[in-house]
Design an enzyme around this catalytic site. Structure first.
Site, short mmCIF file in Angstrom:
data_model
loop_
_atom_site.label_atom_id
_atom_site.label_comp_id
_atom_site.label_asym_id
_atom_site.label_seq_id
_atom_site.Cartn_x
_atom_site.Cartn_y
_atom_site.Cartn_z
NE ARG A 1 10.75 -4.72 17.25
CZ ARG A 1 11.57 -5.09 18.24
NH1 ARG A 1 12.37 -4.21 18.79
NH2 ARG A 1 11.58 -6.34 18.65
CG PHE B 266 1.60 -3.97 15.48
CD1 PHE B 266 1.48 -2.59 15.46
CD2 PHE B 266 0.44 -4.73 15.55
CE1 PHE B 266 0.23 -1.98 15.51
CE2 PHE B 266 -0.80 -4.14 15.59
CZ PHE B 266 -0.92 -2.76 15.57
CB THR C 19 -0.94 0.02 1.22
OG1 THR C 19 -0.16 -0.14 2.42
CG2 THR C 19 -1.96 -1.10 1.14
CB THR D 106 -0.37 -0.62 6.72
OG1 THR D 106 0.47 -1.45 7.52
CG2 THR D 106 -0.73 0.64 7.49
CG ASN E 262 3.63 2.31 12.22
OD1 ASN E 262 4.15 1.70 13.16
ND2 ASN E 262 3.45 1.76 11.04
CB CYS F 89 6.19 1.39 8.60
SG CYS F 89 6.10 -0.38 8.20
#
Length: 446
Positions: free
Chosen positions: A154, A152, A86, A122, A211, A263
């Site tokens: 990393r 979520f 996205t 997302t 975020n 992100c």
């Protein structure tokens, strides 16, 4: 469970491999046949610690497979995860949902039995409603429940985050999706109360809000770092004092050259646009974006200042290109803006990154890429640390001093020992540090 993951990018591949590793049968679907062939052979197209051996292990065990055809994988699935990209849409900052919409329509054509369709991508608030409408319009007979289950993860720590999450947010509008989700995550939660069920729209907004809040902490400490420099305070002491407050916490209170990655930049822009679209302007988020963009340019100026105000024709050595350690991702990396600004000022750039060189060649031009941190320093007027890879923590500074034309270091992560470098004859500049090294370091009492 039979799980199908639509999209074999970062989120899709990590999710698929991790679900397979805990015992589910997973098929990852991707339209790129060359990518499917490479993945089927166990070759991961990006760097994430531990992922490639996990993929190879689960292919061998028969729990993980890849396909360019979603017909049977979707028809046989108990759950279908939509994990396509996205990216930020050009022109307005909104999230580009074309790939999500296309995936929803494609899934609709092949659903046979009751299937939970899980949006992992997302997406802005209300996207789950769109996905459900598109599936029902494309296939009115489709027996589906659409769920929002944001990730979520990393980068650089994705497998650990997936296997040991601190919470799993699940937005559902139909109760019959709940047992499917519980079965899906049962091997991971292991009796812990980690599943948080919300409305679908609440789950979608939670991801963006999380975020944006972390990005705001980054921009906040970067501004505090500038204030520290101008007042003689030390940002490391300030961050310590802030972070020990349990209401604040220490994470993301580390000053640097600005946030980047896949992100924070796109999610903050998308959330800000969502606020404007819904007559709820998010001024703090908008300011966070502006502070971050200014930060990258300010870091380039900091380098120029240490070089006497002029870098025209001078070689600048850059250590680290990826937006963070343990990834090869350069999306919105601070290194790009910094290097572009230095080149615009006439600098010649040499760079080294343990994993980011190959993707950098498609983004940056006229850069000399080196094989190690010492080669990059030869005849350099300034050495700039941008990404704090562990390998840079063991540099031999006496050797660097001999290699450089002028021994200058701009440490954009406060990774190096300022006193040691200055004792060796380096000009040193960090982030948020007083102009003169303090006589006494403040820290926790013994």
């Amino acid at each position: 469970m039979q799980i199908t993951v639509v999209g074999s990018g970062y989120v899709g591949l990590v999710s698929g491999a991790c679900f397979a590793d805990v015992g589910h049968s997973v098929t990852c679907v991707d339209l790129d046949e060359a990518k499917v062939a490479a993945l089927s052979a166990g070759h991961v197209p990006f760097y994430e610690p531990g992922l490639e051996p996990m993929v190879a292990k689960n292919i061998k065990a028969g729990r993980l497979s890849f396909s360019a055809d979603m017909t049977q994988p979707v028809a046989n699935a108990d759950a279908v995860l939509i994990a396509v990209g996205t990216p930020t849409r050009r022109g307005d900052g909104r999230a580009e949902l074309a790939y999500v919409h296309a995936a929803a329509r494609a899934v609709a054509k092949h659903v046979r039995n009751f299937t939970v369709v899980i949006t992992k991508s997302t997406v802005p608030v209300g996207t789950g409603d769109q996905v459900e409408d598109m599936i029902r319009q494309t296939n009115p007979a489709a027996d589906i429940a659409v769920v929002s289950n944001p990730e979520f993860l990393r980068q650089g720590n994705a497998i650990e985050d997936f296997r040991h999450p601190d919470r799993i947010i699940v937005g559902i509008n139909e109760a019959r999706a709940r047992p499917v989700i519980k079965q899906l995550y049962h091997p991971i939660i292991a009796g812990r109360n980690l599943l948080i069920f919300t409305s679908r729209r609440s789950a979608e907004l939670t991801k963006y809000a999380a975020n944006a809040f972390l990005a705001m902490k980054v921009s906040f400490i970067n501004e505090i770092a500038d204030l520290c420099e101008n007042t003689g305070a030390d940002v490391r002491d300030v961050a310590l004092g802030l972070g020990l407050d349990p209401r604040i916490g220490p994470k993301f209170l580390v000053p640097g050259p600005g946030y980047g990655g896949s992100c924070f930049p796109k999610d903050t822009m998308a959330l800000a646009q969502t606020g404007r679209d819904n007559a709820s302007p998010l001024k703090l988020v908008e300011s966070t974006i502006a502070v971050n963009e200014h930060r990258k340019q300010a870091m380039a100026q900091r380098i120029i200042e240490l070089c006497g105000g002029d870098v025209d024709g001078k070689k600048i050595a850059v250590l680290g290109l990826a937006f963070k350690p343990n990834t090869d991702d350069l999306r919105e990396a601070s290194s790009i803006a910094i290097i572009n600004a230095l080149q615009l000022a006439g600098a010649k750039i040499a760079a080294f990154d343990p994993q980011g060189t190959t993707p950098a060649t498609t983004i940056l031009r006229d850069v000399e890429y080196c094989d190690d941190p010492y080669a990059v320093a030869v005849d350099a007027e300034c050495l700039v640390l941008v990404t704090e890879w562990d390998i840079f923590g063991s540099l031999e500074f006496k050797r660097l001093h001999k290699l450089m034309a002028t021994p200058r270091i701009v440490d954009l992560r406060n990774m190096f020992d300022r006193a040691e470098l200055e004792s060796l004859g380096f000009q040193y500049r960090g982030i948020g540090l007083p102009q003169r090294a303090p006589q006494m370091m403040v820290g926790l009492a013994e």
